[in-house]
Design an enzyme around this catalytic site. Structure first.
Site, mmCIF file in Angstrom:
data_model
loop_
_atom_site.group_PDB
_atom_site.id
_atom_site.type_symbol
_atom_site.label_atom_id
_atom_site.label_comp_id
_atom_site.label_asym_id
_atom_site.label_seq_id
_atom_site.Cartn_x
_atom_site.Cartn_y
_atom_site.Cartn_z
ATOM 1 C CB SER A 156 -0.958 -0.036 1.197
ATOM 2 O OG SER A 156 -1.921 0.987 1.101
ATOM 3 C CG ASP A 305 -2.959 4.146 -1.459
ATOM 4 O OD1 ASP A 305 -3.716 3.970 -2.434
ATOM 5 O OD2 ASP A 305 -2.928 3.364 -0.496
ATOM 6 C CG ASP A 307 -2.678 -0.356 -2.721
ATOM 7 O OD1 ASP A 307 -2.677 0.790 -2.219
ATOM 8 O OD2 ASP A 307 -3.243 -1.324 -2.180
ATOM 9 C CG ASP A 309 -6.034 0.487 -1.027
ATOM 10 O OD1 ASP A 309 -5.245 1.460 -0.973
ATOM 11 O OD2 ASP A 309 -5.976 -0.460 -0.225
#
Length: 554
Positions: A156, A305, A307, A309
């Site tokens: 992440s 961010d 990734d 999500d």
């Protein structure tokens, strides 16, 4: 955590080296053994990286306390064994499909390939997404393909030295107890990598069909015929969100976002930011600079961010740009969905603003609080919308039962477009919510530590000497959440209720941080009262921070 004596470190390191399939970590470990660096060996071998509800996450490197191919192979073998033992609905022997996604961090593609090989060797079916893609695409794929499980290789918004391993089950949401302990037990049962079959072929690499289905699903997020005029600046924060977000915005008919070129393409070293997290100081500076340079000026600055999500949103506030807090965006999206006559449960984590409950209550909609993390929010009965303050929003739970920074970006840009047609902004709508429900102001006291004992000491100190008052307000109720509550299972946290304020203290589940979540509520009678209410709230939050830091010994 397994304890290892110093005189055992070299022997254990040599045994690990004999099985390590990665030449990079083999070279690292051989060097440490040759130099006799017991300090570094201890940092890698005094225990194992623990698998929990967040899966695995840690620093890349050799040994069982680091993220590496050997650790991932064991994790994949444990997951496969767990799935095969479950039977329906989470595992159906040879028929079970595990779909695997990955981001653009160091070693992510290797970890995904290792997982596919192990899953195939275990007699399950494996399918890997075609390239690094946002985590929400993987969460969507689990449901869309009818998979028994999904794996996303990502850390992440952690620093570049980290990577991680996130597991979803067949309902498309992240694992919760007891699945985590069940998988962990199977991981512990793996004695040698030589016992784990890893064929070199046999799994499927998916084409763009699943991604196309995800993008088609994003059409359901927006209201038919809604305005699509808001202009945006967008940063992918060196992650994997750019291409998917641009495709989604093009399908929706929004103006093409202006990209922050320096951060647009994947780069696992994240060279322009200290931490690739929009919430960290300085992370949005390049995006704000781009917004100032744009002509015509944008209506929003958006950031995912790495990734994709999570979503950060910034608006012009006076002469410059201000990033909205996650609680502000969470309330705005909720108000927008209410205006669109959405039906279903509005859910949030306990550390998020109580404003969501007031919005839902006024609209006659169910509202529920969960433990932190979308693994819990996604399981709210009848979920229609869920959010948590850490920039996570679930706006289409039937498509993605997790936080999704792409669909959230679409929805907030639709809201900005609706308001723009009315000559208004997101800040105007926030003012309306404050007048209707009271000004809900939130902040956070966050302490990043090198020594995890600092966090344990702070929690112990607060438990042994709970504050009687904070910011001059008496604590009317103190709850130790390890005992659980009527609506929540036990968790390591403390909650203090005050007159017009609330404080929650908990260790982070993914980073070496102690997090303290603060909220004050100030009644507002009229629009002219807002400046004074904001000043009052800011003073109370500052006092809460100061007094809580003292009470926790930070």
């Amino acid at each position: 955590m397994t304890q290892v004596h110093d005189d055992d470190l070299t022997a254990r390191a040599k045994a690990w080296l004999a099985e390590d399939p990665d030449p990079d970590t083999r070279a690292e470990l051989a060097r440490l053994i040759d130099t006799g660096d017991l300090t570094e060996l201890a940092a890698r071998f005094r225990g194992t990286l623990q698998f929990g509800t967040a899966g695995l996450r840690g620093e890349l490197g050799a040994g069982p306390l680091r993220m590496n191919r050997a650790v991932v192979i064991r994790a994949a073998a444990g997951l496969a064994a767990y799935l095969k033992k479950q039977g329906t609905p989470h595992g159906t022997g040879a028929a079970g499909l595990v779909v695997i996604g990955y981001d653009a961090r160091h070693k992510s593609a290797d970890f995904a390939a290792d997982t596919a090989a192990v899953v195939t060797g275990a007699g399950l079916r494996a399918a890997v997404l075609p390239r690094p893609l946002p985590t929400p695409v993987l969460a969507f794929a689990v449901r869309h393909l009818g998979a028994v499980a999904g794996v996303e290789v990502t850390a992440s918004h952690n620093p570049p030295r980290d990577n991680g391993y996130k597991v979803y089950l067949g309902d498309g949401s992240q694992i919760v107890p007891p699945a985590d302990t069940g998988i962990a037990a199977e991981i512990d049962a793996v004695r040698s990598l030589h016992d784990v079959p890893r064929p070199t072929t046999g799994w499927e690499t998916l084409d763009d069909t699943v991604l196309d289905a995800y993008l088609t699903r994003t059409d359901a997020v927006l209201a038919p015929g809604s305005p699509r005029t808001a202009r945006t600046v967008y940063t992918a924060m060196h992650g994997v969100g750019k291409d998917v977000l641009l495709a989604a915005f093009a399908r929706a008919g929004f103006p093409e976002p202006v990209l922050v070129a320096e951060q647009a393409d994947p780069d696992p070293d994240f060279p322009t930011v200290a931490f690739p997290n929009p919430e960290e100081p300085g992370a949005m500076d390049l995006a704000f600079a781009e917004a100032r340079a744009c002509d015509p000026a944008p209506d929003l600055v958006l950031a995912n961010d790495p990734d994709a999500d999570r979503l950060a949103v910034a608006v012009r506030d006076g002469a410059d740009w201000r990033m909205l807090r996650g609680d502000e965006v969470g309330a705005l999206l909720a108000a927008h969905l209410v205006a669109r006559e959405a039906r279903g449960t509005f859910a949030e984590s306990i550390v998020s603003s109580s404003l969501l409950g007031r919005i839902a209550g006024r609209a006659g909609l169910p509202h529920t609080e969960t433990l932190t993390g979308f693994k819990w929010i996604a399981r709210a009965e009848g979920l229609r919308y869920g959010y948590e303050e850490a920039l996570g929003y679930c706006v289409d739970p039937d498509g993605v039962r997790d936080k999704d920074g792409i669909t959230a970006a679409l929805l907030v840009t639709e809201l900005a477009s609706v308001l723009k047609e009315e000559g208004r902004t997101l800040l105007d709508l926030l003012d309306d919510l404050a007048i209707e429900h009271g000004l809900h102001a939130t902040d956070q006291l966050s302490a990043r530590v090198e020594d995890l004992s600092v966090i344990a000491d702070a929690m112990r100190r607060l438990r042994e000497h709970p504050p009687a008052a904070l910011a001059g307000l008496p604590v009317t109720r103190a709850e130790d959440l390890t005992q659980g509550t009527a609506g929540l299972p036990p968790t390591d946290g403390l909650r203090y209720t005050l007159d017009g304020a609330r404080v929650i203290v908990r260790p982070s589940g993914t980073e070496p941080k102690l997090k303290c979540y603060l909220e004050v509520v100030v009644p507002v009678a009229a629009r002219t009262d807002l400046p004074a209410a904001r000043a009052d709230a800011a003073q109370r939050l500052a006092a809460l921070k100061r007094d809580l830091a003292t009470a926790a010994g930070l």
